[in-house]
Design a protein around this motif. Structure first.
Motif, PDB file in Angstrom:
ATOM      1  N   ARG A   1      34.355  30.818  33.841  1.00  0.00           N
ATOM      2  CA  ARG A   1      33.961  31.524  33.446  1.00  0.00           C
ATOM      3  C   ARG A   1      35.470  32.472  33.096  1.00  0.00           C
ATOM      4  O   ARG A   1      35.733  32.959  33.963  1.00  0.00           O
ATOM      5  N   PRO A   2      36.166  32.270  32.295  1.00  0.00           N
ATOM      6  CA  PRO A   2      37.186  33.070  31.737  1.00  0.00           C
ATOM      7  C   PRO A   2      36.468  34.234  31.293  1.00  0.00           C
ATOM      8  O   PRO A   2      36.404  35.213  30.811  1.00  0.00           O
ATOM      9  N   GLN A   3      38.065  35.077  32.154  1.00  0.00           N
ATOM     10  CA  GLN A   3      38.196  35.878  31.696  1.00  0.00           C
ATOM     11  C   GLN A   3      38.295  36.390  29.714  1.00  0.00           C
ATOM     12  O   GLN A   3      39.360  35.757  29.368  1.00  0.00           O
ATOM     13  N   ILE A   4      38.000  37.356  28.927  1.00  0.00           N
ATOM     14  CA  ILE A   4      38.284  37.787  27.812  1.00  0.00           C
ATOM     15  C   ILE A   4      39.355  39.229  27.531  1.00  0.00           C
ATOM     16  O   ILE A   4      37.901  40.330  28.408  1.00  0.00           O
TER      17      ILE A   4
ATOM     18  N   VAL B   1      41.892  48.305  24.516  1.00  0.00           N
ATOM     19  CA  VAL B   1      41.632  46.883  24.883  1.00  0.00           C
ATOM     20  C   VAL B   1      40.150  47.088  25.522  1.00  0.00           C
ATOM     21  O   VAL B   1      39.539  47.700  26.406  1.00  0.00           O
ATOM     22  N   GLU B   2      39.459  45.156  25.139  1.00  0.00           N
ATOM     23  CA  GLU B   2      37.991  45.293  25.829  1.00  0.00           C
ATOM     24  C   GLU B   2      37.912  44.551  27.103  1.00  0.00           C
ATOM     25  O   GLU B   2      38.429  43.031  26.073  1.00  0.00           O
ATOM     26  N   LEU B   3      37.999  44.395  28.142  1.00  0.00           N
ATOM     27  CA  LEU B   3      37.643  43.292  28.799  1.00  0.00           C
ATOM     28  C   LEU B   3      36.183  43.083  29.186  1.00  0.00           C
ATOM     29  O   LEU B   3      35.523  44.018  29.600  1.00  0.00           O
ATOM     30  N   ARG B   4      35.980  40.960  29.321  1.00  0.00           N
ATOM     31  CA  ARG B   4      35.145  40.952  29.948  1.00  0.00           C
ATOM     32  C   ARG B   4      34.993  39.408  30.220  1.00  0.00           C
ATOM     33  O   ARG B   4      35.829  39.119  30.294  1.00  0.00           O
ATOM     34  N   GLY B   5      33.582  39.152  30.802  1.00  0.00           N
ATOM     35  CA  GLY B   5      33.793  38.075  31.651  1.00  0.00           C
ATOM     36  C   GLY B   5      34.378  37.546  32.792  1.00  0.00           C
ATOM     37  O   GLY B   5      34.522  38.800  33.430  1.00  0.00           O
ATOM     38  N   GLY B   6      35.118  36.623  33.609  1.00  0.00           N
ATOM     39  CA  GLY B   6      35.564  36.591  34.819  1.00  0.00           C
ATOM     40  C   GLY B   6      34.092  35.957  35.754  1.00  0.00           C
ATOM     41  O   GLY B   6      33.382  36.527  35.258  1.00  0.00           O
TER      42      GLY B   6
END
Length: 259
Positions: A250-253, A235-240
């Motif tokens: 500014r969504p969570q991706i 899992v890669e998380l970015r944004g928010g």
């Protein structure tokens, strides 16, 4: 094939803030359904779907989300894309407009939404296929799609079903892209909810937005859901972001794939 990994906590009771959520954060969630989740308020449900599509077109959300999706498959010449939980078809329409050779399968679990999409321009588009499909049980062979996309709907699912989306999305597609509401730190979350509350009694869109915020998953919860589905899922998380406005989200991706 069994997708569920062994965990030391009960995924069914995991807070939306994750396994180690604070006491305050655990209070900032609800089991109350949105209008979109109910079968007894068709007029309000349709009003919310129209508002989501209208907002998306007016402020360019569909185009922005499509660009994010296409960046994930920039190395694929003729991609096969699966949109899960389409609702109104706005994202799929933007994907087809921005990529001249993409094949897009537009799906939703709601028969009424699928029928409405099929009756519109997507129903006759030569590169689009409109189908009724559950995101937790994807009707496709392993690795059939280059990308599965689930936009602004993931929070509707309770943890066991949300974990199934990670399992199914990374099985049926090379990558699973989830774009959803971020879960802010508790003090900011309270301020955000307070600002939304007065509108919930008059606007169906605000009513669902308020509940959606309470049901949004934190980064730690998303990681736990993926690990519960299969420890092999990366899992890669970015944004928010700390401050999110409906006009400029500014969504969570989340980008998930199998190792």
């Amino acid at each position: 094939m069994a997708y569920m990994g062994t965990r030391t906590f009960d995924i069914a009771t995991m807070p939306r803030g994750g396994p180690n959520a604070s006491c305050l954060d655990r209070r900032l969630e609800t089991q109350r359904p949105e209008y979109l989740d109910r079968d007894d308020v068709d007029d309000r449900k349709r009003a919310v779907v129209r508002s989501l599509d209208r907002f998306g077109r007016l402020f360019g959300h569909h185009e922005m989300f499509a660009r994010i999706a296409l960046e994930e498959i920039a190395d694929v010449a003729d991609p096969k894309i699966l949109e899960l939980g389409s609702g109104h078809g706005g994202l799929s329409r933007a994907l087809l407009e921005q990529h001249p050779t993409a094949q897009v399968t537009v799906t939703d679990v709601e028969p009424a939404s699928v029928a409405a999409i099929a009756a519109g321009d997507l129903g006759s588009h030569p590169r689009a296929t409109v189908r009724e499909m559950d995101a937790t049980t994807i009707d496709a062979p392993d690795g059939y799609y280059d990308l599965a996309v689930f936009v602004m709907s993931f929070h509707h699912l309770p943890p066991p079903l949300a974990s199934r989306v990670f399992a199914e999305g990374t099985r049926a597609a090379r990558k699973l892209l989830i774009i959803d509401l971020p879960r802010p730190p508790s003090p900011l979350h309270i301020l955000q909810l307070a600002s939304m509350l007065p509108l919930t009694v008059v606007l169906p869109f605000a009513h669902d937005g308020f509940i959606s915020s309470l049901r949004a998953y934190s980064p730690s919860a998303l990681r736990a859901l993926a690990a519960h589905a299969d420890p092999a899922i990366h899992v890669e998380l970015r944004g928010g972001g700390l401050f999110n406005l409906p006009v400029r989200p500014r969504p969570q991706i989340v980008v998930a794939s199998r190792r």
